[in-house]
Design an enzyme around this catalytic site. Structure first.
Site, PDB file in Angstrom:
ATOM      1  N   LYS A  14       0.858  -1.209   0.000  1.00  0.00           N
ATOM      2  CA  LYS A  14       0.000   0.000   0.000  1.00  0.00           C
ATOM      3  C   LYS A  14       0.874   1.231   0.000  1.00  0.00           C
ATOM      4  O   LYS A  14       2.063   1.178   0.382  1.00  0.00           O
ATOM      5  CB  LYS A  14      -0.929   0.019   1.216  1.00  0.00           C
ATOM      6  CG  LYS A  14      -0.250   0.038   2.600  1.00  0.00           C
ATOM      7  CD  LYS A  14       0.202   1.387   3.115  1.00  0.00           C
ATOM      8  CE  LYS A  14       0.866   1.327   4.481  1.00  0.00           C
ATOM      9  NZ  LYS A  14       1.661   2.473   4.855  1.00  0.00           N
ATOM     10  N   PRO A  98      10.245  -4.019   0.596  1.00  0.00           N
ATOM     11  CA  PRO A  98      11.213  -3.674   1.645  1.00  0.00           C
ATOM     12  C   PRO A  98      10.655  -3.853   3.057  1.00  0.00           C
ATOM     13  O   PRO A  98       9.455  -3.667   3.295  1.00  0.00           O
ATOM     14  CB  PRO A  98      11.528  -2.204   1.371  1.00  0.00           C
ATOM     15  CG  PRO A  98      10.412  -1.692   0.538  1.00  0.00           C
ATOM     16  CD  PRO A  98       9.841  -2.847  -0.205  1.00  0.00           C
ATOM     17  N   GLY A 102       7.453   1.336   4.878  1.00  0.00           N
ATOM     18  CA  GLY A 102       6.288   2.223   4.775  1.00  0.00           C
ATOM     19  C   GLY A 102       5.297   1.764   3.717  1.00  0.00           C
ATOM     20  O   GLY A 102       4.317   2.442   3.422  1.00  0.00           O
ATOM     21  N   LEU A 103       5.553   0.586   3.120  1.00  0.00           N
ATOM     22  CA  LEU A 103       4.627   0.052   2.106  1.00  0.00           C
ATOM     23  C   LEU A 103       3.680  -0.991   2.715  1.00  0.00           C
ATOM     24  O   LEU A 103       2.928  -1.652   1.996  1.00  0.00           O
ATOM     25  CB  LEU A 103       5.407  -0.562   0.932  1.00  0.00           C
ATOM     26  CG  LEU A 103       6.295   0.410   0.140  1.00  0.00           C
ATOM     27  CD1 LEU A 103       7.088  -0.328  -0.932  1.00  0.00           C
ATOM     28  CD2 LEU A 103       5.456   1.514  -0.514  1.00  0.00           C
ATOM     29  N   GLY A 104       3.744  -1.149   4.020  1.00  0.00           N
ATOM     30  CA  GLY A 104       2.811  -2.054   4.716  1.00  0.00           C
ATOM     31  C   GLY A 104       3.089  -3.524   4.477  1.00  0.00           C
ATOM     32  O   GLY A 104       2.190  -4.355   4.661  1.00  0.00           O
ATOM     33  N   GLY A 106       4.871  -5.971   6.020  1.00  0.00           N
ATOM     34  CA  GLY A 106       4.682  -6.899   7.143  1.00  0.00           C
ATOM     35  C   GLY A 106       3.199  -7.070   7.459  1.00  0.00           C
ATOM     36  O   GLY A 106       2.745  -8.168   7.791  1.00  0.00           O
ATOM     37  N   SER A 107       2.439  -5.991   7.327  1.00  0.00           N
ATOM     38  CA  SER A 107       1.000  -6.041   7.609  1.00  0.00           C
ATOM     39  C   SER A 107       0.261  -6.801   6.519  1.00  0.00           C
ATOM     40  O   SER A 107      -0.644  -7.589   6.790  1.00  0.00           O
ATOM     41  CB  SER A 107       0.448  -4.618   7.696  1.00  0.00           C
ATOM     42  OG  SER A 107       1.132  -3.902   8.679  1.00  0.00           O
ATOM     43  N   SER A 108       0.667  -6.567   5.276  1.00  0.00           N
ATOM     44  CA  SER A 108       0.022  -7.259   4.163  1.00  0.00           C
ATOM     45  C   SER A 108       0.342  -8.755   4.208  1.00  0.00           C
ATOM     46  O   SER A 108      -0.522  -9.602   3.944  1.00  0.00           O
ATOM     47  CB  SER A 108       0.488  -6.648   2.841  1.00  0.00           C
ATOM     48  OG  SER A 108      -0.249  -7.182   1.778  1.00  0.00           O
ATOM     49  N   ASP A 140      -1.962  -1.386  10.552  1.00  0.00           N
ATOM     50  CA  ASP A 140      -2.044  -1.388   9.085  1.00  0.00           C
ATOM     51  C   ASP A 140      -2.557  -2.706   8.505  1.00  0.00           C
ATOM     52  O   ASP A 140      -2.596  -2.858   7.284  1.00  0.00           O
ATOM     53  CB  ASP A 140      -0.646  -1.146   8.480  1.00  0.00           C
ATOM     54  CG  ASP A 140      -0.279   0.321   8.460  1.00  0.00           C
ATOM     55  OD1 ASP A 140      -1.112   1.152   8.853  1.00  0.00           O
ATOM     56  OD2 ASP A 140       0.847   0.626   8.035  1.00  0.00           O
TER      57      ASP A 140
END
Ligand code: C5P
Length: 326
Positions: A14, A98, A102-104, A106-108, A140
């Site tokens: 994201k 990465p 900040g691209l989420g 780990g959450s995705s 997130d």
């Protein structure tokens, strides 16, 4: 007998289209408002459940923990407990995104683990269980149970689908630095204190109101109902976004500490991005371009500076769900 194929799911990244940080709440989290947008770059999660017990994480990336601190582990443990199942769960993470970027990611990865495990077991979780497991594991995570363009409120975990923005061409810059989100929030608090900015709930609330207003101005472009061609709609939306002046508050604390990230934003703008911003607390930044061709032309300028850069595009809610298990 050959082992059965694991269930594979794409964990899409994201970006944040604007992020406003509000006051610290009683639970220690910061109130925030943001618009999340899923994009077409992804990790791949492969989940298998066999006889036995325990959770195993496999990942080649040296920075990805393989113990119970891993978001995928935490989700799997909660899913098994909620469904009252006892199996050996094996989760393989193919890392393309990465870590701390900040691209989420780990959450995705966590959301994809939940959805893949549900399929693998053939046992559906109740929607409210999915949402509460997701919110427990990270602010997130819930957005990835919606996909597309998503409004984030609360501490980011309260999510609501927004009308999908038309496809937008992007360049994603991934500088080789990790930014700790808790530290970025702490730095934000220190900045607000040092500025002696009125930390009264009133002023923080008015910042939140300002975001809602900005968001309305921005979305009004896509909701006006004035018939426009699809390509023009994308451009109109771009202009509305630029005009509305949506910002990411994290830039104010992250850029002074990592000036090279501010420089990446400048490069994106110089290369023709209509809008460029840090995503979440960084270190990834994105630029929105008028066309995929313009994005293709801009990416090499970053690569020439030794910064990893990828072209990408926004992923609508329909595409997100259709392509997740492809
Ligand atoms: O929810 P998540 O695990 O991503 O949050 C990590 C940390 O970031 C929290 O423990 C908290 O310190 C901080 N945070 C915050 N306000 C938010 C989200 C996260 O202070 N809205």
């Amino acid at each position: 007998m050959a082992a059965p194929m694991p269930t594979a799911a794409r964990a899409y990244a994201k970006i944040n289209l604007g992020l406003y940080i509000g006051p610290v709440r009683g639970d220690g989290f910061h109130e925030l408002r943001t618009v999340y947008q899923t994009i077409d770059v992804f990790d791949v999660i492969r989940v298998s459940a066999s006889s036995g017990a325990g959770i195993e994480i496999r990942c080649q990336h040296p920075q990805v923990p393989r113990d119970e601190s891993n978001t995928c582990w935490r989700v799997a443990e909660r899913v098994m407990r909620t469904l009252k199942q006892r199996r050996r769960v094996s989760i393989q993470i193919e890392k393309n995104l990465p870590v701390q970027g900040g691209l989420g990611a780990g959450s995705s990865d966590a959301a994809a683990t939940m959805l893949a495990l549900e399929r693998e077991l053939g046992l559906p979780l109740a929607a409210e269980d999915k949402l509460s497991i997701a919110a427990e594991v990270g602010s997130d995570v819930p957005l990835f149970l919606v996909g597309g363009t998503v409004l984030g409120t609360g501490h980011g975990e309260q999510v609501a689908p927004l009308p999908d923005v038309p496809p937008l061409a992007l360049v994603i810059a991934m500088p080789n630095v990790g930014v700790s989100t808790p530290k970025a929030f702490a730095d934000w608090d220190a900045l607000r204190k040092s500025e002696r900015a009125a930390l009264t709930p009133g002023s923080a609330a008015s910042r939140m109101d300002a975001f809602s207003q900005t968001l309305y101005v921005w979305l009004a472009g896509s909701l006006s109902g004035v018939p426009v061609k699809d390509r023009d709609r994308g451009e109109t939306l771009l202009l509305d976004l630029v005009r509305a002046g949506i910002e990411n508050d994290f830039e104010r604390v992250v850029f002074p500490q990592c000036p090279e990230l501010r420089e990446v934003k400048c490069v994106l703008e110089r290369e023709g991005a209509k809008y460029a911003s840090l995503s979440g607390s960084g270190s990834a930044l994105y630029g929105i371009f008028e066309s995929p061709e313009m994005a293709e032309r801009a990416a090499p300028a970053l690569k020439a500076r030794g910064i990893e850069a990828k072209t990408a595009r926004t992923l609508s809610r329909t595409e997100y769900w259709r392509q997740m298990f492809e």
